[in-house]
Design an enzyme around this catalytic site. Structure first.
Site, PDB file in Angstrom:
ATOM      1  N   HIS A 165     -53.388  -1.922  74.248  1.00 49.98           N
ATOM      2  CA  HIS A 165     -53.582  -0.793  73.433  1.00 49.98           C
ATOM      3  C   HIS A 165     -52.307   0.044  73.271  1.00 49.98           C
ATOM      4  O   HIS A 165     -51.349  -0.148  74.034  1.00 49.98           O
ATOM      5  CB  HIS A 165     -54.836   0.170  73.928  1.00 49.98           C
ATOM      6  CG  HIS A 165     -54.781   0.617  75.370  1.00 49.98           C
ATOM      7  ND1 HIS A 165     -53.727   1.542  75.873  1.00 49.98           N
ATOM      8  CD2 HIS A 165     -55.281   0.228  76.461  1.00 49.98           C
ATOM      9  CE1 HIS A 165     -53.968   1.842  77.050  1.00 49.98           C
ATOM     10  NE2 HIS A 165     -54.990   0.825  77.601  1.00 49.98           N
TER      11      HIS A 165
HETATM   12  P1  TYD Z   1     -58.398   1.640  79.922  1.00 52.02           P
HETATM   13  O1  TYD Z   1     -57.550   2.872  79.618  1.00 52.02           O
HETATM   14  O2  TYD Z   1     -59.215   0.916  78.933  1.00 52.02           O
HETATM   15  O3  TYD Z   1     -57.656   0.828  80.924  1.00 52.02           O
HETATM   16  P2  TYD Z   1     -56.524  -0.359  80.923  1.00 52.02           P
HETATM   17  O4  TYD Z   1     -55.620   0.373  80.070  1.00 52.02           O
HETATM   18  O5  TYD Z   1     -55.884  -0.250  82.282  1.00 52.02           O
HETATM   19  O6  TYD Z   1     -57.011  -1.611  80.700  1.00 52.02           O
HETATM   20  O7  TYD Z   1     -59.522   2.599  80.808  1.00 52.02           O
HETATM   21  C1  TYD Z   1     -60.588   1.819  81.320  1.00 52.02           C
HETATM   22  C2  TYD Z   1     -61.766   2.786  81.669  1.00 52.02           C
HETATM   23  O8  TYD Z   1     -61.297   3.624  82.399  1.00 52.02           O
HETATM   24  C3  TYD Z   1     -62.463   3.447  80.264  1.00 52.02           C
HETATM   25  O9  TYD Z   1     -63.669   3.145  80.260  1.00 52.02           O
HETATM   26  C4  TYD Z   1     -61.840   4.963  80.424  1.00 52.02           C
HETATM   27  C5  TYD Z   1     -61.636   5.136  82.055  1.00 52.02           C
HETATM   28  N1  TYD Z   1     -60.497   6.059  82.093  1.00 52.02           N
HETATM   29  C6  TYD Z   1     -60.736   7.175  82.657  1.00 52.02           C
HETATM   30  O10 TYD Z   1     -61.806   7.912  82.504  1.00 52.02           O
HETATM   31  N2  TYD Z   1     -59.604   8.038  82.634  1.00 52.02           N
HETATM   32  C7  TYD Z   1     -58.279   7.533  82.720  1.00 52.02           C
HETATM   33  O11 TYD Z   1     -57.336   8.600  82.958  1.00 52.02           O
HETATM   34  C8  TYD Z   1     -58.011   6.153  82.113  1.00 52.02           C
HETATM   35  C9  TYD Z   1     -56.745   5.865  82.131  1.00 52.02           C
HETATM   36  C10 TYD Z   1     -59.132   5.612  82.033  1.00 52.02           C
END
Ligand code: TYD
Length: 146
Positions: free
Chosen positions: A60
């Site tokens: 993303h």
């Molecule tokens: P995501 O950013 O999609 O993870 P990655 O980029 O590592 O694949 O986040 C995964 C989950 O964690 C999503 O449901 C939202 C939550 N999250 C938070 O609540 N706070 C945060 O600061 C982050 C980065 C994610």
């Protein structure tokens, strides 16, 4: 969000930060501090670990949030793209941090066993800040260049 409010940096604005390191017989200590070596004020910290070797994180971009990535142990790969050009980094040295401006597509993969990646962010968590579709990301970058 108004497209013209986006800050469209290019892949050339991605940079490696040499993290100030104190090294003596007791081991190494690294630090990052707002207004010193950080390119933005740290608003949020998170870390990923226990990622399977075939697993992938990210996939993303963020509309307005800047990030700094640091591999704290083991090794993983960080792929960054501005929609046109890309760069790849191996995060395996805690004395080196990678700065990614907003509007960079990113993926983390190739995690070794026990690898962990620390991420520093310029803003709090807001789901609306995410762009999760690469084509939309490219279109947004293209349309805002006009
Ligand atoms: P995501 O950013 O999609 O993870 P990655 O980029 O590592 O694949 O986040 C995964 C989950 O964690 C999503 O449901 C939202 C939550 N999250 C938070 O609540 N706070 C945060 O600061 C982050 C980065 C994610």
């Amino acid at each position: 969000m108004e497209p013209q409010k986006l800050d469209l940096k290019s892949i050339e604005d991605v940079k490696v930060i040499e993290v100030p390191t104190f090294d003596d017989h007791r081991g190494k200590l690294c630090f990052l501090e707002n207004t010193l070596s950080m390119p933005f004020d740290i608003k949020r910290i998170y870390y990923v670990f226990d990622v399977p070797s075939t697993g992938e994180r990210g996939g993303h971009a963020h509309l307005n949030t800047e990030h700094v990535f640091i591999g704290l142990g083991g090794s993983c790969s960080l792929y960054l793209s501005d929609g046109t050009k890309e760069k790849e980094f191996t995060l395996n040295d805690p004395t080196k941090a990678v700065y990614a401006p907003a509007m960079m597509w990113r993926t983390l993969n190739c995690f070794t066993e026990n690898a962990s990646c620390l991420v520093l962010a310029s803003k709090g968590y807001i789901e609306e800040d995410y762009i999760r579709d690469f084509k939309s990301f490219q279109e947004l970058r293209g349309s805002t260049r006009l």
